[in-house]
Write a protein that holds these residues in place. Structure first.
Motif, PDB file in Angstrom:
ATOM      1  N   ALA A  20       4.932 -11.236  -3.173  1.00 24.46           N
ATOM      2  CA  ALA A  20       4.412 -10.272  -4.147  1.00 24.46           C
ATOM      3  C   ALA A  20       5.622  -9.675  -4.862  1.00 24.46           C
ATOM      4  N   ALA A  21       5.381  -8.738  -5.770  1.00 20.86           N
ATOM      5  CA  ALA A  21       6.496  -8.075  -6.451  1.00 20.86           C
ATOM      6  C   ALA A  21       6.060  -6.695  -6.922  1.00 20.86           C
TER       7      ALA A  21
ATOM      8  N   THR B 129       0.835  -1.203   0.000  1.00 21.85           N
ATOM      9  CA  THR B 129       0.000   0.000   0.000  1.00 21.85           C
ATOM     10  C   THR B 129       0.868   1.250   0.000  1.00 21.85           C
ATOM     11  N   THR B 130       1.885   1.276   0.854  1.00 17.85           N
ATOM     12  CA  THR B 130       2.792   2.420   0.917  1.00 17.85           C
ATOM     13  C   THR B 130       3.520   2.614  -0.409  1.00 17.85           C
ATOM     14  N   LEU B 131       4.038   1.523  -0.971  1.00 18.06           N
ATOM     15  CA  LEU B 131       4.775   1.632  -2.230  1.00 18.06           C
ATOM     16  C   LEU B 131       3.864   2.079  -3.370  1.00 18.06           C
ATOM     17  N   GLU B 132       2.651   1.578  -3.398  1.00 19.65           N
ATOM     18  CA  GLU B 132       1.700   1.984  -4.441  1.00 19.65           C
ATOM     19  C   GLU B 132       1.370   3.466  -4.298  1.00 19.65           C
TER      20      GLU B 132
ATOM     21  N   SER C 207      12.869  -0.037 -15.004  1.00 21.79           N
ATOM     22  CA  SER C 207      13.493  -0.753 -16.123  1.00 21.79           C
ATOM     23  C   SER C 207      12.646  -1.920 -16.609  1.00 21.79           C
ATOM     24  N   GLY C 208      11.617  -2.279 -15.840  1.00 27.98           N
ATOM     25  CA  GLY C 208      10.784  -3.416 -16.193  1.00 27.98           C
ATOM     26  C   GLY C 208      11.087  -4.654 -15.370  1.00 27.98           C
TER      27      GLY C 208
ATOM     28  N   ALA D  93       4.681   3.123  -7.055  1.00 24.20           N
ATOM     29  CA  ALA D  93       5.181   1.821  -7.509  1.00 24.20           C
ATOM     30  C   ALA D  93       4.064   1.028  -8.169  1.00 24.20           C
ATOM     31  N   GLU D  94       4.426   0.264  -9.189  1.00 29.85           N
ATOM     32  CA  GLU D  94       3.493  -0.652  -9.835  1.00 29.85           C
ATOM     33  C   GLU D  94       3.608  -2.015  -9.165  1.00 29.85           C
ATOM     34  N   ILE D  95       2.498  -2.535  -8.678  1.00 27.05           N
ATOM     35  CA  ILE D  95       2.483  -3.872  -8.108  1.00 27.05           C
ATOM     36  C   ILE D  95       2.371  -4.832  -9.288  1.00 27.05           C
TER      37      ILE D  95
END
Length: 118
Positions: free
Chosen positions: A93-94, A71-74, A99-100, A78-80
């Motif tokens: 998860a990732a 949640t914080t990264l999103e 860079s992909g 960030a793309e989950i």
């Protein structure tokens, strides 16, 4: 005998991935020169697993609460790339680096070694 471990991520867009580690993951860093940032990581551990295929290495970031971490990264952009799945050893998860490349995250459900006293 050892003072730490040095992990190298080879990537097709090092500048963007460095910015992600700095700005999205919030890792402290030093500049080793020419813009090559070296990031402080949380405590680490290493495991050795058998393989029938070619030997290879993997890097995972461990977290205490994978749902809150994602949640914080999103919220930080960030793309989950891989939703949470339950594995025998924990929750996996990732997120996707600019860079992909996928960066796996997991919440261990096994004893961990990274906080053992020397």
């Amino acid at each position: 005998m050892f003072s730490g471990a040095h992990v190298i991520l080879y990537t097709r867009d090092a500048e963007a991935d460095r910015a992600f580690l700095k700005d999205v993951l919030g890792f402290d860093h030093v500049d080793a020169g020419r813009g090559r940032l070296i990031f402080k990581l949380p405590p680490a551990e290493v495991a050795v697993h058998p393989t029938e295929g070619e030997p290879h290495h993997e890097v995972y970031l461990m977290c205490d609460d994978i749902t809150a971490t994602l949640t914080t990264l999103e919220d930080r952009g960030a793309e989950i790339s891989r939703p949470i799945t339950e594995q025998l050893w924990g929750l996996l998860a990732a997120v996707r680096l600019p860079s992909g490349t996928e960066l796996p995250l997991y919440e261990p459900r096994h004893p961990t070694a990274h906080s053992l006293s020397p």
